[in-house]
Write an enzyme that holds these catalytic residues in place. Structure first.
Site, short mmCIF file in Angstrom:
data_model
loop_
_atom_site.label_atom_id
_atom_site.label_comp_id
_atom_site.label_asym_id
_atom_site.label_seq_id
_atom_site.Cartn_x
_atom_site.Cartn_y
_atom_site.Cartn_z
N GLU A 148 -18.81 -25.26 1.31
CA GLU A 148 -19.95 -26.08 0.91
C GLU A 148 -19.93 -27.47 1.53
OE1 GLU A 148 -18.08 -24.24 -0.96
OE2 GLU A 148 -19.14 -23.30 -2.62
N LYS B 45 -3.09 -23.95 -18.80
CA LYS B 45 -3.26 -24.87 -19.93
C LYS B 45 -2.23 -24.52 -20.99
CE LYS B 45 -6.95 -27.60 -21.62
NZ LYS B 45 -8.34 -27.78 -21.90
N TRP C 215 -2.75 -29.74 -19.15
CA TRP C 215 -2.82 -29.03 -17.88
C TRP C 215 -1.51 -29.11 -17.11
CZ3 TRP C 215 -8.12 -31.29 -15.89
CH2 TRP C 215 -9.16 -30.61 -16.54
N THR D 178 -19.75 -18.11 0.78
CA THR D 178 -18.49 -18.50 0.11
C THR D 178 -17.64 -17.24 -0.10
OG1 THR D 178 -19.47 -18.16 -2.05
CG2 THR D 178 -19.62 -20.37 -1.14
P1 AMP Z 1 -13.32 -22.24 1.17
O1 AMP Z 1 -14.69 -22.57 0.72
O2 AMP Z 1 -13.05 -20.77 1.25
O3 AMP Z 1 -12.97 -22.95 2.43
O4 AMP Z 1 -12.33 -22.77 0.06
C1 AMP Z 1 -12.34 -24.11 -0.36
C2 AMP Z 1 -11.20 -24.36 -1.31
O5 AMP Z 1 -9.95 -24.22 -0.63
C3 AMP Z 1 -11.18 -25.75 -1.86
O6 AMP Z 1 -12.06 -25.92 -2.93
C4 AMP Z 1 -9.73 -25.90 -2.27
O7 AMP Z 1 -9.49 -25.31 -3.53
C5 AMP Z 1 -9.00 -25.11 -1.22
N1 AMP Z 1 -8.47 -26.00 -0.19
C6 AMP Z 1 -8.99 -26.29 1.00
N2 AMP Z 1 -8.19 -27.14 1.69
C7 AMP Z 1 -7.14 -27.41 0.88
C8 AMP Z 1 -5.98 -28.23 0.99
N3 AMP Z 1 -5.69 -28.94 2.08
N4 AMP Z 1 -5.14 -28.26 -0.07
C9 AMP Z 1 -5.39 -27.55 -1.19
N5 AMP Z 1 -6.46 -26.76 -1.35
C10 AMP Z 1 -7.33 -26.68 -0.33
#
Ligand code: AMP
Length: 567
Positions: free
Chosen positions: A342, A453, A458, A192
């Protein structure tokens, strides 16, 4: 009573065998670095191969790695750009029963070494452009026994255990009988981004990889078939390039890889020259492409992209203004998708539902949401006490997810609090705050840690950012919390204007005011030249919050220095 169907294991070698036996003639095109120009910029060279050759070399790679004495479950890391060689590793490493560990090339060398050590990688496949890092990596990673360099280097690297990947592949015997694999065996792993604490390892199984590919390809998902030509700009080190190398191979689509050439002009040229039908990337990539398409159209030399059916966008929220701009100015369709490391990553895709006119405002509003789940994925919302919240399109809650390609734990059992049981079923807490509506459309409001917040309520920074980015003078916007003695936190908009343009706080506020409750509107706007973007294309809000920590109860337009609070 049990049914009588075969219990065939869902494994990566089945994908490798498909390209070898059914799609051998289908092409794989890669932009490689041929050298440097006078300014030191990389010069591209287009490499063409076929699935038949990729399959042959993937099987040789598999045979060669086992010949080094690696055994089932051993990790093989890659520090590589998108190219046919990386694709060979995607297919060859898991087919040998080994675990493909893709490492983010944009991380700091110390973080890279930390990750390689944590995963206990025994072999590293490293792109020639990063060869200078090899001595430092070798010194920092005692588990690493072999390093294979992808692509030619000016001279051989005189270190024990370091050799040329192509020679290694050519000289190795192809693996013709795959090891017996359980579909629950590890196939690949990815860390991650680790914006809080150390990165955590997510380990994909053969089964999750195959199921994710099956579920990604259909029409209402990414819509990938044999006739397609797919250009994944999303890096292969980030969640398996959204699974596309596997999905495309499974269905026989031609693959095109841009390597290090992800700027608007290179991407537009590649889309045109290779007649790409599907491409995928984060919003910043598409902003670069949009600017290039606009420039070319204004110069009277528009790119010819007639066959381009969809641009998949994910990783961060795609502003509605961007979706509209592509559609109305260039006739191109953006499909928003949402997911995480994940979740392999595909969780949702935001197509237009049956019965809604695709050109209507409602369709654009829905496409700017993250969309509905792909089959077998379930989503729900919880409040802070762990109670389920209504799916009414208004109530914000913590987004939780479950499904056959969602992690059930992290590598070495870390971060256990993200995984929990609800009514006897396992769920993963995404850390996203979202709404779900009656039709199942999910709309991300924020990362939990980025929420603002104010007075106990929110405020969604993502909604505000999307609205502000629709302003014609705005290039990029991030809305963050600033401390406020009365309301705890208030929104601060950090804005980079388009080149040669400017905008005032009042202009921005009156532009977005019709869409929001008054207390949501940012109290202040900072104009800046740049907003920090992280290794996976997301805005680094924590950095921005640190930068603007001294901004408290600021009103109006502040540019560029922090307000002096000494008086
Ligand atoms: P990663 O594990 O680095 O791919 O990041 C995942 C996170 O990216 C998610 O939990 C979201 O917060 C954000 N994310 C992924 N796709 C989108 C999307 N289409 N719109 C908004 N946030 C996104």
């Amino acid at each position: 009573m049990q049914g009588n169907m075969m219990d065939v294991q869902l494994t990566v070698p089945t994908i490798l065998e498909r390209i070898r036996t059914q799609y051998a003639g289908r092409e794989v095109v890669s932009l490689l670095v041929a050298g440097r120009d006078e300014q030191g910029n990389p010069v591209p060279h287009k490499h063409r191969t076929t699935y038949g050759q990729v399959a042959d070399r993937a099987r040789r790679l598999a045979g060669g790695l086992l010949g080094l004495g690696l055994t089932k479950g051993d990790r093989v890391a890659t520090l590589a750009v998108n190219s046919f060689r990386h694709l060979e590793a995607y297919l060859g490493v898991p087919s040998a029963g080994l675990v493909l560990h893709t490492v983010n090339i944009r991380l700091h060398p110390e973080q890279i070494a930390w990750i390689l050590n944590h995963a206990e990688d025994r072999v590293l496949l490293i792109e020639n452009v990063f060869a200078a890092m090899i001595p430092a990596i070798k010194a920092a990673c005692p588990h690493l026994e072999h390093i294979l360099v992808l692509g030619p280097t000016p001279q051989p690297i005189p270190l024990p255990g370091v050799r040329d990947y192509d020679t290694f592949v050519q000289e190795s015997e192809a693996l013709t009988r795959y090891p017996d694999l359980d579909e629950r065996d590890a196939a690949a792993m990815c860390y991650t981004s680790g914006t809080t604490g150390n990165p955590k390892g997510v380990v994909y199984t053969h089964r999750s990889t195959v199921l994710h590919s099956l579920a990604s390809a259909p029409k209402d998902g990414l819509n990938v078939g044999e006739a397609d030509t797919v250009l994944p700009i999303v890096p292969m080190f980030h969640v398996n390039a959204w699974g596309l190398p596997y999905t495309c191979a499974m269905y026989g689509a031609k693959q095109v890889y841009a390597g290090v050439f992800a700027d608007g002009r290179s991407v537009a040229t590649l889309l045109q020259d290779e007649a790409v039908t599907i491409t995928a990337g984060v919003p910043t990539i598409w902003m670069g492409l949009l600017a290039e398409l606009d420039r070319a159209a204004q110069a009277g030399q528009p790119y010819v992209l007639g066959g381009l059916e969809r641009l998949i966008v994910g990783g961060s929220a795609a502003p509605e203004a961007m979706i509209r701009a592509f559609q109305t100015r260039h006739g191109l369709s953006l499909l928003q998708a949402w997911g995480m490391t994940e979740t392999h990553p595909l969780g949702t895709a935001s197509g237009v539902p049956y019965g809604v006119d695709a050109s209507s405002d409602e369709a654009f509003t829905l496409r700017a949401k993250q969309g509905r789940t792909v089959p077998l994925i379930e989503l729900d919302l919880l409040d802070d006490q762990g109670q389920r919240l209504p799916h009414d399109g208004k109530t914000m809650g913590r987004l939780i997810i479950r499904g056959p390609w969602v992690a059930s734990s992290y590598f070495k059992g870390e971060g256990q609090s993200n995984f929990f049981d609800l009514d006897g079923q396992g769920w993963f807490d995404t850390g996203d705050i979202a709404t779900l509506d009656e039709r199942g459309y999910m709309h991300i409001q924020d990362r939990a840690k980025d929420l603002i917040k104010s007075g106990g309520e929110w405020i969604s920074s993502v909604d505000l950012e999307n609205a502000i980015m629709a302003h014609p003078a705005v290039n990029l916007c991030a809305v963050i919390a600033m401390d406020d003695p009365k309301w705890d936190e208030r929104p601060l908009a950090v804005v980079t204007p388009k080149p040669g343009q400017s905008v005032t706080h009042d202009e921005l506020i009156s532009f977005i005011a019709p869409r929001f409750a008054k207390w949501w509107l940012p109290d202040a706007t900072v104009l800046t030249d740049s907003i920090p973007i992280g290794a996976t294309g997301k805005i680094l809000k924590r950095e921005l919050r640190d930068q603007y920590r001294s901004y408290s109860s600021t009103q109006g337009l502040v540019t560029p220095a922090a307000p002096d609070r000494s008086e």
